[in-house]
Design a protein around this motif. Sequence first.
Motif, PDB file in Angstrom:
ATOM      1  N   LEU A 146      53.306  29.223  -3.942  1.00 45.70           N
ATOM      2  CA  LEU A 146      53.586  27.979  -4.047  1.00 45.70           C
ATOM      3  C   LEU A 146      54.548  27.063  -3.076  1.00 45.70           C
ATOM      4  O   LEU A 146      55.518  27.844  -2.636  1.00 45.70           O
ATOM      5  CB  LEU A 146      54.159  27.762  -5.397  1.00 45.70           C
ATOM      6  N   ASP A 147      54.375  26.033  -2.723  1.00 49.73           N
ATOM      7  CA  ASP A 147      55.591  25.466  -1.918  1.00 49.73           C
ATOM      8  C   ASP A 147      56.446  25.161  -2.957  1.00 49.73           C
ATOM      9  O   ASP A 147      56.355  24.180  -3.850  1.00 49.73           O
ATOM     10  CB  ASP A 147      54.748  24.018  -1.346  1.00 49.73           C
ATOM     11  N   PRO A 148      57.635  25.341  -2.554  1.00 48.68           N
ATOM     12  CA  PRO A 148      58.697  25.141  -3.551  1.00 48.68           C
ATOM     13  C   PRO A 148      59.195  23.826  -3.831  1.00 48.68           C
ATOM     14  O   PRO A 148      59.817  23.352  -4.670  1.00 48.68           O
ATOM     15  CB  PRO A 148      59.924  26.137  -3.162  1.00 48.68           C
ATOM     16  N   ALA A 149      58.828  23.016  -2.764  1.00 50.17           N
ATOM     17  CA  ALA A 149      59.231  21.344  -2.624  1.00 50.17           C
ATOM     18  C   ALA A 149      58.078  20.647  -3.263  1.00 50.17           C
ATOM     19  O   ALA A 149      58.271  19.479  -3.437  1.00 50.17           O
ATOM     20  CB  ALA A 149      59.375  21.071  -1.317  1.00 50.17           C
ATOM     21  N   ASP A 150      56.734  21.146  -3.642  1.00 51.97           N
ATOM     22  CA  ASP A 150      55.772  20.423  -4.324  1.00 51.97           C
ATOM     23  C   ASP A 150      56.068  20.559  -5.762  1.00 51.97           C
ATOM     24  O   ASP A 150      55.568  21.524  -6.468  1.00 51.97           O
ATOM     25  CB  ASP A 150      54.571  21.058  -3.581  1.00 51.97           C
TER      26      ASP A 150
END
Length: 333
Positions: A146-150
């Motif tokens: 997972l993209d931690p900023a998404d």
Amino acid sequence: MSRAAVVAGVGGYVPPRVVTNDELAQRLDTSDTWIRTRTGIAQRHVVDAGTTTSDLAVEAGLRALKNASADGADLVIVATTTPDRPCPATAPAVAARLGLTDVPAYDVAAVCSGFVYALQAGSAAVTARFAERVLVIGAESFSTILDPADRTTSVIFGDGAGAVLLRAGEREEPGAVLDVHLGSDGSMADLITVRGGGVEERTRGAEPRPEDRYFRMDGKSVFFAAVRHMAESSRTVLASTGWEVADIDRLVGHQANIRIIQAVADQLGLPPERAVLNIDRVGNTSAASIPLALADGMANGLLTAGDRVLLTAFGGGATWGSATLTWPDLPVG
């Protein structure tokens, strides 16, 4: 009497670390209320550094074997989108760690539909007399892709594993897997994807893009596709089983989003209280979702011997599938 695969044991496992909505809200533009309202999720479990998907799968497999009072299986199938390595498959390592070093073992990659796909493969192996006992595991470490900023994906997914041991039996007995329906449409591949890491990227002739390492999902399109295909697949498998919607005691849908599960129940005309839910505590665990819900439903008394159960899921590919079974009399705890 016709031969069938019968559920002999169930096990589930989630890693100990819990991430609450409030914790996510500290680094993302979101809130506990926003997440609960749109997904039904209050918390999810995530792996710590050094923990792998095979670690989760082994623990769930051990619990399923213990629940069945069995010492092994002669086929192991692991459904996962987050294998330990791109090569080799994760299933042989899981089998070896379970002490099963001389049995066939392979992975199934159908994302959130993976467990239903693996269940079909395991059931077919039993009915074809290729195997007498099959360990079917869904395991994911989704937090690692997972993209931690998404915020659209980070708030939804969690890690965990669930397993079912199938044994040879008869279609007429409790626990029998009755029918399975599967489908796919590759034209929807970009709805749910990790673009990087494969041959497509390696042969593109350009530098890898950092964002392609992460899981991406078109949430709105996925919602409508999931509801439509889960409902249609459910109707198909109910018809092949000879069941009416009113015959269903429990709906165990892929725990993608509370609104998807509710919409599928509504499309089928099924009372929402018949759905087994654990998404509030574990989030969307992809291929582990349905077997984890089965383990939780059994532990909480929501699944009882003789219940007519409908399983249904939608995942990347796009893939979808549904299955019918009667619930066996299994020990709890």
